[in-house]
Design a protein around this motif. Sequence first.
Motif, PDB file in Angstrom:
ATOM      1  N   UNK A  37       0.833  -1.207   0.000  1.00 29.80           N
ATOM      2  CA  UNK A  37       0.000   0.000   0.000  1.00 29.80           C
ATOM      3  C   UNK A  37       0.861   1.248   0.000  1.00 29.80           C
ATOM      4  N   UNK A  38       1.961   1.215   0.785  1.00 32.01           N
ATOM      5  CA  UNK A  38       2.845   2.374   0.837  1.00 32.01           C
ATOM      6  C   UNK A  38       3.488   2.629  -0.520  1.00 32.01           C
ATOM      7  N   UNK A  39       3.882   1.550  -1.203  1.00 34.80           N
ATOM      8  CA  UNK A  39       4.499   1.710  -2.510  1.00 34.80           C
ATOM      9  C   UNK A  39       3.516   2.304  -3.515  1.00 34.80           C
ATOM     10  N   UNK A  40       2.253   1.858  -3.434  1.00 31.09           N
ATOM     11  CA  UNK A  40       1.242   2.391  -4.325  1.00 31.09           C
ATOM     12  C   UNK A  40       0.990   3.857  -4.036  1.00 31.09           C
ATOM     13  N   UNK A  41       1.022   4.235  -2.755  1.00 33.89           N
ATOM     14  CA  UNK A  41       0.739   5.616  -2.368  1.00 33.89           C
ATOM     15  C   UNK A  41       1.817   6.564  -2.848  1.00 33.89           C
ATOM     16  N   UNK A  42       3.063   6.055  -2.905  1.00 35.96           N
ATOM     17  CA  UNK A  42       4.173   6.920  -3.287  1.00 35.96           C
ATOM     18  C   UNK A  42       4.441   6.882  -4.787  1.00 35.96           C
ATOM     19  N   UNK A  43       3.763   5.997  -5.518  1.00 38.36           N
ATOM     20  CA  UNK A  43       3.961   5.916  -6.952  1.00 38.36           C
ATOM     21  C   UNK A  43       3.447   7.190  -7.620  1.00 38.36           C
ATOM     22  N   UNK A  44       4.168   7.672  -8.607  1.00 39.27           N
ATOM     23  CA  UNK A  44       3.790   8.904  -9.290  1.00 39.27           C
ATOM     24  C   UNK A  44       2.586   8.656 -10.186  1.00 39.27           C
ATOM     25  N   UNK A  45       1.613   9.559 -10.104  1.00 40.05           N
ATOM     26  CA  UNK A  45       0.422   9.433 -10.932  1.00 40.05           C
ATOM     27  C   UNK A  45       0.797   9.633 -12.400  1.00 40.05           C
ATOM     28  N   UNK A  46       0.070   8.994 -13.312  1.00 39.33           N
ATOM     29  CA  UNK A  46       0.383   9.170 -14.738  1.00 39.33           C
ATOM     30  C   UNK A  46       0.208  10.624 -15.146  1.00 39.33           C
ATOM     31  N   UNK A  47       1.084  11.097 -16.032  1.00 37.52           N
ATOM     32  CA  UNK A  47       1.047  12.496 -16.457  1.00 37.52           C
ATOM     33  C   UNK A  47      -0.018  12.716 -17.524  1.00 37.52           C
ATOM     34  N   UNK A  48      -0.507  13.945 -17.576  1.00 36.25           N
ATOM     35  CA  UNK A  48      -1.427  14.394 -18.624  1.00 36.25           C
ATOM     36  C   UNK A  48      -2.704  13.562 -18.683  1.00 36.25           C
ATOM     37  N   UNK A  49      -3.202  13.186 -17.524  1.00 37.17           N
ATOM     38  CA  UNK A  49      -4.433  12.402 -17.422  1.00 37.17           C
ATOM     39  C   UNK A  49      -5.323  13.051 -16.362  1.00 37.17           C
ATOM     40  N   UNK A  50      -6.606  13.180 -16.661  1.00 35.25           N
ATOM     41  CA  UNK A  50      -7.564  13.713 -15.696  1.00 35.25           C
ATOM     42  C   UNK A  50      -8.300  12.579 -15.009  1.00 35.25           C
ATOM     43  N   UNK A  51      -8.486  12.729 -13.713  1.00 34.13           N
ATOM     44  CA  UNK A  51      -9.288  11.754 -12.970  1.00 34.13           C
ATOM     45  C   UNK A  51     -10.764  12.027 -13.224  1.00 34.13           C
ATOM     46  N   UNK A  52     -11.604  11.072 -12.877  1.00 34.47           N
ATOM     47  CA  UNK A  52     -13.053  11.260 -13.016  1.00 34.47           C
ATOM     48  C   UNK A  52     -13.517  12.447 -12.181  1.00 34.47           C
ATOM     49  N   UNK A  53     -12.911  12.607 -10.998  1.00 35.80           N
ATOM     50  CA  UNK A  53     -13.281  13.728 -10.123  1.00 35.80           C
ATOM     51  C   UNK A  53     -12.933  15.058 -10.773  1.00 35.80           C
ATOM     52  N   UNK A  54     -11.760  15.128 -11.413  1.00 39.37           N
ATOM     53  CA  UNK A  54     -11.352  16.375 -12.085  1.00 39.37           C
ATOM     54  C   UNK A  54     -12.281  16.687 -13.245  1.00 39.37           C
ATOM     55  N   UNK A  55     -12.647  15.674 -13.994  1.00 42.51           N
ATOM     56  CA  UNK A  55     -13.574  15.883 -15.104  1.00 42.51           C
ATOM     57  C   UNK A  55     -14.907  16.413 -14.591  1.00 42.51           C
ATOM     58  N   UNK A  56     -15.371  15.851 -13.480  1.00 40.60           N
ATOM     59  CA  UNK A  56     -16.645  16.294 -12.896  1.00 40.60           C
ATOM     60  C   UNK A  56     -16.560  17.738 -12.410  1.00 40.60           C
ATOM     61  N   UNK A  57     -15.358  18.167 -12.030  1.00 39.16           N
ATOM     62  CA  UNK A  57     -15.161  19.544 -11.555  1.00 39.16           C
ATOM     63  C   UNK A  57     -14.989  20.536 -12.699  1.00 39.16           C
ATOM     64  N   UNK A  58     -14.978  20.032 -13.934  1.00 36.45           N
ATOM     65  CA  UNK A  58     -14.911  20.919 -15.084  1.00 36.45           C
ATOM     66  C   UNK A  58     -13.532  21.119 -15.672  1.00 36.45           C
ATOM     67  N   UNK A  59     -12.543  20.333 -15.224  1.00 36.34           N
ATOM     68  CA  UNK A  59     -11.193  20.473 -15.750  1.00 36.34           C
ATOM     69  C   UNK A  59     -11.098  19.869 -17.155  1.00 36.34           C
ATOM     70  N   UNK A  60     -10.266  20.460 -17.987  1.00 33.94           N
ATOM     71  CA  UNK A  60      -9.923  19.879 -19.283  1.00 33.94           C
ATOM     72  C   UNK A  60      -8.417  20.030 -19.495  1.00 33.94           C
ATOM     73  N   UNK A  61      -7.832  19.091 -20.231  1.00 33.63           N
ATOM     74  CA  UNK A  61      -6.393  19.128 -20.483  1.00 33.63           C
ATOM     75  C   UNK A  61      -6.070  20.176 -21.541  1.00 33.63           C
ATOM     76  N   UNK A  62      -5.005  20.928 -21.306  1.00 33.99           N
ATOM     77  CA  UNK A  62      -4.480  21.824 -22.329  1.00 33.99           C
ATOM     78  C   UNK A  62      -3.439  21.124 -23.197  1.00 33.99           C
ATOM     79  N   UNK A  63      -2.827  20.074 -22.651  1.00 32.64           N
ATOM     80  CA  UNK A  63      -1.817  19.300 -23.380  1.00 32.64           C
ATOM     81  C   UNK A  63      -2.116  17.831 -23.199  1.00 32.64           C
TER      82      UNK A  63
END
Length: 260
Positions: A37-63
């Motif tokens: 679990x600790x290793x998963x928590x410290x793993x870097x999130x994938x770049x240039x990807x929006x989460x479902x929560x971000x999409x729901x908040x109205x975010x869109x990728x510029x790149x």
Amino acid sequence: MKRLVIPAFCAAALAVASCNTAQPKEEAKQDSVTAGSENMATAEAPANVLSDAEKAEGWSLLFNGTSLDGWRVYKGKQSNTWGAQNGLLHCTGSTTDKSDMRGDLITNNQYENFELEADWKIAPQGNSGILYLVTEEFEAPYMSGPEYQLIDDENFPEKLEDWQKSGANYAMNPPAKLAAKPVGEWNHTRIVLNKGKLEHWLNGEKVVDTEMWTDEWQKNKTTGKWKDYKGYGVAKKGHICLQDHGSEVWFKNMKIRELK
């Protein structure tokens, strides 16, 4: 790595000690789950990807991480300095190339009230910026759009004024504190503009907090670098712009959401 050789009698002694101190199976299993679990928590999130929560908040990728879709060079100029490389939006740097093939990159879309976030890093002695409310009626983007300054604060070859340092509203508002990381490390920028209320954030620190189009704003404009640029900071809506200042600079995780 050097191999450690243990004599046979030592190995036997160690085996006995190991048996005496062995963890119960359930406890060992739990430790393994915790470590995973600790290793998963410290793993870097994938770049240039929006989460479902971000999409729901109205975010869109510029790149999008793979191409310059959604971007073009200012006023349709030809340029060979910008590209998508290994998931990064990259501007090539050169201390000698002052040719017409260098150009600033702008979004196809225009924005009025928005929140923007981006990760960036810059080459040693580098200089760049993120501009906003940019229009195309002038020779260069900086003649209309305010600039969030990106620069090598520590090693830039010329003396920097406070209003030239990273996070500044360039030539208008110096950063409240220096919050940039050492050159070569990633920085996180956040710009919030909502009905004239302007905030610049750098690595979690609010470094600029001001109000556009007020008497104080106008005073800063007319008594400083922008006094001869009548169109600077006038537009209420415009493009996002990445500055090609001849320095190598990289961007990722660029996203924006419009504010009501």
